[in-house]
Design a protein around this motif. Sequence first.
Motif, PDB file in Angstrom:
ATOM      1  N   ILE A   7      45.066  39.130  39.848  1.00  0.00           N
ATOM      2  CA  ILE A   7      44.452  39.796  40.992  1.00  0.00           C
ATOM      3  C   ILE A   7      42.940  39.803  40.783  1.00  0.00           C
ATOM      4  CG2 ILE A   7      44.407  41.906  42.356  1.00  0.00           C
ATOM      5  CD1 ILE A   7      47.140  42.555  40.906  1.00  0.00           C
ATOM      6  N   THR A   8      42.220  39.283  41.765  1.00  0.00           N
ATOM      7  CA  THR A   8      40.763  39.192  41.690  1.00  0.00           C
ATOM      8  C   THR A   8      40.157  39.981  42.839  1.00  0.00           C
ATOM      9  OG1 THR A   8      40.950  36.980  40.761  1.00  0.00           O
ATOM     10  CG2 THR A   8      38.794  37.622  41.623  1.00  0.00           C
ATOM     11  N   ARG A   9      39.223  40.849  42.509  1.00  0.00           N
ATOM     12  CA  ARG A   9      38.530  41.624  43.536  1.00  0.00           C
ATOM     13  C   ARG A   9      37.457  40.757  44.181  1.00  0.00           C
ATOM     14  NH1 ARG A   9      36.470  47.720  42.907  1.00  0.00           N
ATOM     15  NH2 ARG A   9      35.592  47.925  44.969  1.00  0.00           N
ATOM     16  N   GLN A  34      35.918  40.555  39.366  1.00  0.00           N
ATOM     17  CA  GLN A  34      36.675  40.908  38.174  1.00  0.00           C
ATOM     18  C   GLN A  34      38.140  40.579  38.428  1.00  0.00           C
ATOM     19  OE1 GLN A  34      36.528  45.055  37.183  1.00  0.00           O
ATOM     20  NE2 GLN A  34      37.720  44.808  35.317  1.00  0.00           N
ATOM     21  N   SER A  35      38.824  40.066  37.409  1.00  0.00           N
ATOM     22  CA  SER A  35      40.235  39.723  37.534  1.00  0.00           C
ATOM     23  C   SER A  35      41.053  40.469  36.497  1.00  0.00           C
ATOM     24  CB  SER A  35      40.451  38.223  37.329  1.00  0.00           C
ATOM     25  OG  SER A  35      39.817  37.490  38.334  1.00  0.00           O
ATOM     26  N   VAL A  36      42.290  40.786  36.861  1.00  0.00           N
ATOM     27  CA  VAL A  36      43.248  41.365  35.934  1.00  0.00           C
ATOM     28  C   VAL A  36      44.571  40.630  36.107  1.00  0.00           C
ATOM     29  CG1 VAL A  36      42.206  43.658  35.836  1.00  0.00           C
ATOM     30  CG2 VAL A  36      43.917  43.170  37.561  1.00  0.00           C
ATOM     31  N   VAL A  37      45.350  40.591  35.036  1.00  0.00           N
ATOM     32  CA  VAL A  37      46.686  40.012  35.094  1.00  0.00           C
ATOM     33  C   VAL A  37      47.662  41.147  34.866  1.00  0.00           C
ATOM     34  CG1 VAL A  37      48.282  38.377  34.061  1.00  0.00           C
ATOM     35  CG2 VAL A  37      45.868  37.780  34.277  1.00  0.00           C
ATOM     36  N   ASN A  44      53.244  47.137  41.610  1.00  0.00           N
ATOM     37  CA  ASN A  44      51.993  46.379  41.669  1.00  0.00           C
ATOM     38  C   ASN A  44      51.879  45.620  42.978  1.00  0.00           C
ATOM     39  OD1 ASN A  44      51.085  47.258  39.203  1.00  0.00           O
ATOM     40  ND2 ASN A  44      51.974  45.560  38.088  1.00  0.00           N
ATOM     41  N   ARG A  45      52.987  45.069  43.469  1.00  0.00           N
ATOM     42  CA  ARG A  45      52.964  44.382  44.764  1.00  0.00           C
ATOM     43  C   ARG A  45      52.573  45.346  45.881  1.00  0.00           C
ATOM     44  NH1 ARG A  45      54.311  38.712  45.838  1.00  0.00           N
ATOM     45  NH2 ARG A  45      54.956  37.940  43.812  1.00  0.00           N
ATOM     46  N   GLY A  46      53.067  46.579  45.817  1.00  0.00           N
ATOM     47  CA  GLY A  46      52.728  47.575  46.832  1.00  0.00           C
ATOM     48  C   GLY A  46      51.255  47.937  46.814  1.00  0.00           C
ATOM     49  N   VAL A  57      45.169  37.055  45.315  1.00  0.00           N
ATOM     50  CA  VAL A  57      46.281  37.140  44.374  1.00  0.00           C
ATOM     51  C   VAL A  57      46.808  35.745  44.083  1.00  0.00           C
ATOM     52  CG1 VAL A  57      48.568  38.108  43.967  1.00  0.00           C
ATOM     53  CG2 VAL A  57      46.901  39.389  45.306  1.00  0.00           C
ATOM     54  N   GLU A  58      47.061  35.471  42.801  1.00  0.00           N
ATOM     55  CA  GLU A  58      47.688  34.229  42.368  1.00  0.00           C
ATOM     56  C   GLU A  58      48.882  34.573  41.501  1.00  0.00           C
ATOM     57  OE1 GLU A  58      45.029  31.417  40.416  1.00  0.00           O
ATOM     58  OE2 GLU A  58      43.355  32.599  41.180  1.00  0.00           O
ATOM     59  N   GLU A  59      49.932  33.800  41.604  1.00  0.00           N
ATOM     60  CA  GLU A  59      51.084  33.982  40.723  1.00  0.00           C
ATOM     61  C   GLU A  59      50.887  33.087  39.504  1.00  0.00           C
ATOM     62  OE1 GLU A  59      54.537  33.119  43.035  1.00  0.00           O
ATOM     63  OE2 GLU A  59      54.445  35.056  44.064  1.00  0.00           O
TER      64      GLU A  59
END
Length: 61
Positions: A7-9, A34-37, A44-46, A57-59
């Motif tokens: 997830i990248t802001r 900033q990105s987080v995994v 988290n999806r919600g 969002v990337e899977e």
Amino acid sequence: MAKNLKITRVRGDVGRPERQRATMRALGLRKINQSVVLPDNKSNRGMVRAVRHMVEVEEVD
């Protein structure tokens, strides 16, 4: 379904409701680009769905 979400802001939260700001903090996103995994689960999806206009969002595996 992927095991993780990257997830990248991409947008700031100026002028956004406090609930959306709190969701971004809960995701661990404080700065633009900033990105987080995080694990791919319903909670988290919600959260991503609530702020989908401010994140990308990337899977990932």
